[in-house]
Design an enzyme around this catalytic site. Structure first.
Site, PDB file in Angstrom:
ATOM      1  N   CYS A  32       4.278 -17.225 -15.788  1.00  0.00           N
ATOM      2  CA  CYS A  32       4.396 -15.831 -15.329  1.00  0.00           C
ATOM      3  C   CYS A  32       4.080 -14.828 -16.427  1.00  0.00           C
ATOM      4  O   CYS A  32       3.940 -13.637 -16.160  1.00  0.00           O
ATOM      5  CB  CYS A  32       5.776 -15.565 -14.745  1.00  0.00           C
ATOM      6  SG  CYS A  32       6.026 -16.444 -13.196  1.00  0.00           S
TER       7      CYS A  32
ATOM      8  N   HIS B 147      -2.637  -2.980  -4.645  1.00  0.00           N
ATOM      9  CA  HIS B 147      -3.885  -3.319  -5.350  1.00  0.00           C
ATOM     10  C   HIS B 147      -3.936  -2.725  -6.757  1.00  0.00           C
ATOM     11  O   HIS B 147      -4.987  -2.282  -7.213  1.00  0.00           O
ATOM     12  CB  HIS B 147      -5.114  -2.907  -4.524  1.00  0.00           C
ATOM     13  CG  HIS B 147      -5.388  -3.864  -3.399  1.00  0.00           C
ATOM     14  ND1 HIS B 147      -4.619  -3.903  -2.259  1.00  0.00           N
ATOM     15  CD2 HIS B 147      -6.321  -4.832  -3.261  1.00  0.00           C
ATOM     16  CE1 HIS B 147      -5.076  -4.852  -1.457  1.00  0.00           C
ATOM     17  NE2 HIS B 147      -6.097  -5.432  -2.038  1.00  0.00           N
TER      18      HIS B 147
ATOM     19  N   GLU C 272       8.246 -12.702  -3.003  1.00  0.00           N
ATOM     20  CA  GLU C 272       7.137 -12.883  -3.926  1.00  0.00           C
ATOM     21  C   GLU C 272       6.269 -14.055  -3.465  1.00  0.00           C
ATOM     22  O   GLU C 272       5.092 -14.132  -3.775  1.00  0.00           O
ATOM     23  CB  GLU C 272       7.685 -13.160  -5.330  1.00  0.00           C
ATOM     24  CG  GLU C 272       6.814 -12.613  -6.413  1.00  0.00           C
ATOM     25  CD  GLU C 272       7.423 -12.813  -7.787  1.00  0.00           C
ATOM     26  OE1 GLU C 272       7.624 -11.815  -8.473  1.00  0.00           O
ATOM     27  OE2 GLU C 272       7.698 -13.966  -8.158  1.00  0.00           O
TER      28      GLU C 272
HETATM   29 ZN   LIG Z   1       4.635 -12.821 -10.470  1.00  0.00          ZN
END
Ligand SMILES: [Zn+2]
Length: 122
Positions: A23, A67, A112
């Site tokens: 991550c 975006h 997520e």
């Molecule tokens: Zn992430």
């Protein structure tokens, strides 16, 4: 007590500094955002709140982060643009809009991925 929940999605890229692992690299998500508001009483039309108002309000907030490379945004300056911090940001922005009605923000939940979500409760 009544609750109303709406769901919208947005796509964005981020990286999470100093947490170790994958991550820390730039990557993207198709985030799903669930927001819930509540009120004790219904209005004279039998509604807690107009779904269109909620959808429009959330859409306006997501417009600023959809975006985008979230780490580049000033609203996440100095903090990791984690799902937790995104949820708090959305909740605080929504609260300003929802405060103009008789409803209150209850929670913002951000998915997520299909099997990982965080919740911010004001
Ligand atoms: Zn992430």
């Amino acid at each position: 007590m009544y609750e109303v929940t709406i769901i919208k999605s947005f796509s964005a890229a981020h990286l999470l500094a100093d947490i170790g692992g994958k991550c820390e690299e730039l990557h993207g998500h198709n985030f799903k955002v669930e927001i819930t508001v509540a009120a004790e009483e219904l209005n004279s039309n039998g509604l807690l709140i107009d779904f269109r108002f909620l959808k429009k309000s959330l859409g306006e907030i997501l417009e600023d982060i959809d975006h985008k490379h979230l780490n580049d945004l000033t609203l996440f300056a100095g903090i990791n643009p984690s799902a937790e911090n995104i949820a708090k940001y959305i909740c605080e922005k929504m609260d300003i809009k929802v405060k103009t009605t008789d409803a209150n923000m209850v929670r913002v939940k951000i998915w997520e991925s299909e099997n990982a979500a965080v919740t911010y409760i004001p």
